[in-house]
Design a protein around this motif. Structure first.
Motif, PDB file in Angstrom:
ATOM      1  N   ASP A  79      -3.777 -12.865  -3.596  1.00 50.26           N
ATOM      2  CA  ASP A  79      -3.169 -11.542  -3.505  1.00 50.26           C
ATOM      3  C   ASP A  79      -2.859 -11.251  -2.043  1.00 50.26           C
ATOM      4  OD1 ASP A  79      -3.308 -10.811  -6.290  1.00 50.26           O
ATOM      5  OD2 ASP A  79      -5.463 -10.559  -6.037  1.00 50.26           O
ATOM      6  N   VAL A  81       0.042  -8.999   0.800  1.00 48.09           N
ATOM      7  CA  VAL A  81       0.904  -7.821   0.933  1.00 48.09           C
ATOM      8  C   VAL A  81       2.067  -8.172   1.843  1.00 48.09           C
ATOM      9  CG1 VAL A  81       1.069  -5.427   1.724  1.00 48.09           C
ATOM     10  CG2 VAL A  81      -1.017  -6.221   0.590  1.00 48.09           C
ATOM     11  N   GLN A  85       4.220  -4.173  -0.142  1.00 48.34           N
ATOM     12  CA  GLN A  85       4.285  -4.453  -1.571  1.00 48.34           C
ATOM     13  C   GLN A  85       3.231  -5.487  -1.936  1.00 48.34           C
ATOM     14  OE1 GLN A  85       8.481  -4.865  -3.077  1.00 48.34           O
ATOM     15  NE2 GLN A  85       8.992  -4.677  -0.914  1.00 48.34           N
ATOM     16  N   ASP A  86       2.550  -5.241  -3.055  1.00 46.89           N
ATOM     17  CA  ASP A  86       1.518  -6.167  -3.524  1.00 46.89           C
ATOM     18  C   ASP A  86       2.180  -7.380  -4.166  1.00 46.89           C
ATOM     19  OD1 ASP A  86      -0.605  -4.509  -2.726  1.00 46.89           O
ATOM     20  OD2 ASP A  86      -0.458  -3.335  -4.578  1.00 46.89           O
ATOM     21  N   ARG A  88       1.378 -11.224  -5.808  1.00 45.03           N
ATOM     22  CA  ARG A  88       0.427 -12.217  -6.303  1.00 45.03           C
ATOM     23  C   ARG A  88       1.094 -13.582  -6.249  1.00 45.03           C
ATOM     24  NH1 ARG A  88      -4.261 -12.382 -10.674  1.00 45.03           N
ATOM     25  NH2 ARG A  88      -5.184 -11.476  -8.823  1.00 45.03           N
ATOM     26  N   THR A 150       6.011  -9.942  -7.533  1.00 44.57           N
ATOM     27  CA  THR A 150       5.978  -8.752  -6.676  1.00 44.57           C
ATOM     28  C   THR A 150       5.774  -7.507  -7.529  1.00 44.57           C
ATOM     29  OG1 THR A 150       7.465  -9.799  -5.088  1.00 44.57           O
ATOM     30  CG2 THR A 150       7.240  -7.407  -4.961  1.00 44.57           C
ATOM     31  N   GLU A 151       4.724  -6.745  -7.211  1.00 46.12           N
ATOM     32  CA  GLU A 151       4.424  -5.490  -7.910  1.00 46.12           C
ATOM     33  C   GLU A 151       4.379  -5.681  -9.432  1.00 46.12           C
ATOM     34  OE1 GLU A 151       3.514  -2.805  -6.489  1.00 46.12           O
ATOM     35  OE2 GLU A 151       4.158  -3.003  -4.401  1.00 46.12           O
TER      36      GLU A 151
END
Length: 199
Positions: A79, A81, A85-86, A88, A150-151
């Motif tokens: 994970d 950023v 934006q988060d 994975r 993304t997100e």
């Protein structure tokens, strides 16, 4: 009016246009740079764990026998950023390049697996035969491909791969010598145990 909610232009007005469903999609200048995406360089910087080399029995084989080795490897998730934006990221092992220390090598598209109740005369899909005795350094490099989301969005492939080397393992290769108690192989060369391929 279109405002950036993330990325380097967060809060800025990036475009103004009228739009109807029958019109073509709006082209927002610079929008490509605002999207969080994982580059091949960023993927290779992740702390991807190397595969572990495992042999059965542990680090030991016989000359002309089948030394069974396999890679302990699995998918890994990260994970991170990017532009607030988060994101994975997952690393997926795809191939395994072996170097056996005796001048031979090969690449497999599978890791191999544990084998129980087998002898040195039984080959496996990931075993190797040593023609000489001695200590040999076994090396392994695992190739990982990557994907990112993304997100919580769809998974997108990451171009390129990450090649992750494992810690070397020393394989000790011995030979056997069988001696009969009642007879010897010089007098009875066809006797039990006198034609071992491992000697």
């Amino acid at each position: 009016m279109i405002y950036a909610i993330n990325g380097p232009r967060k809060g800025q007005l990036v475009g103004t246009s009228s739009y109807c469903t029958v019109e073509p999609a709006i082209d927002i200048p610079g929008a490509e740079q605002d999207i969080a995406k994982v580059t091949p360089e960023r993927f290779r910087e992740l702390p991807i764990l190397a595969s572990t080399i495992i042999s059965q029995p542990d680090s030991f084989s016989l000359r002309n026998g089948h030394a069974h080795m396999y890679a302990d490897s699995e998918n890994q998730n990260f994970d991170i950023v990017i532009f607030d934006q988060d994101v994975r990221v997952r690393a997926i092992p795809t191939s395994y390049s072996w170097s056996y220390g005796d001048g031979s090598s090969r690449t497999l598209n599978f890791p191999g697996e544990p084998q129980s109740n087998r002898g040195f005369d039984a080959p496996t899909s990931s075993s190797h035969v040593y023609k000489e005795t001695g200590d040999f350094g076994v090396d392994l490099t695992t190739r990982f491909r990557g994907e990112f989301s993304t997100e919580g969005g769809p998974w997108t492939p990451i171009p390129g791969v990450a090649n992750v080397p494992s810690a070397s393992m020393t394989m000790s290769v011995w030979r056997t010598k069988k001696v009969l108690v009642a007879e010897n192989c010089q007098g009875t060369p066809d006797g039990p145990g006198c034609a071992s391929i491992f000697e």
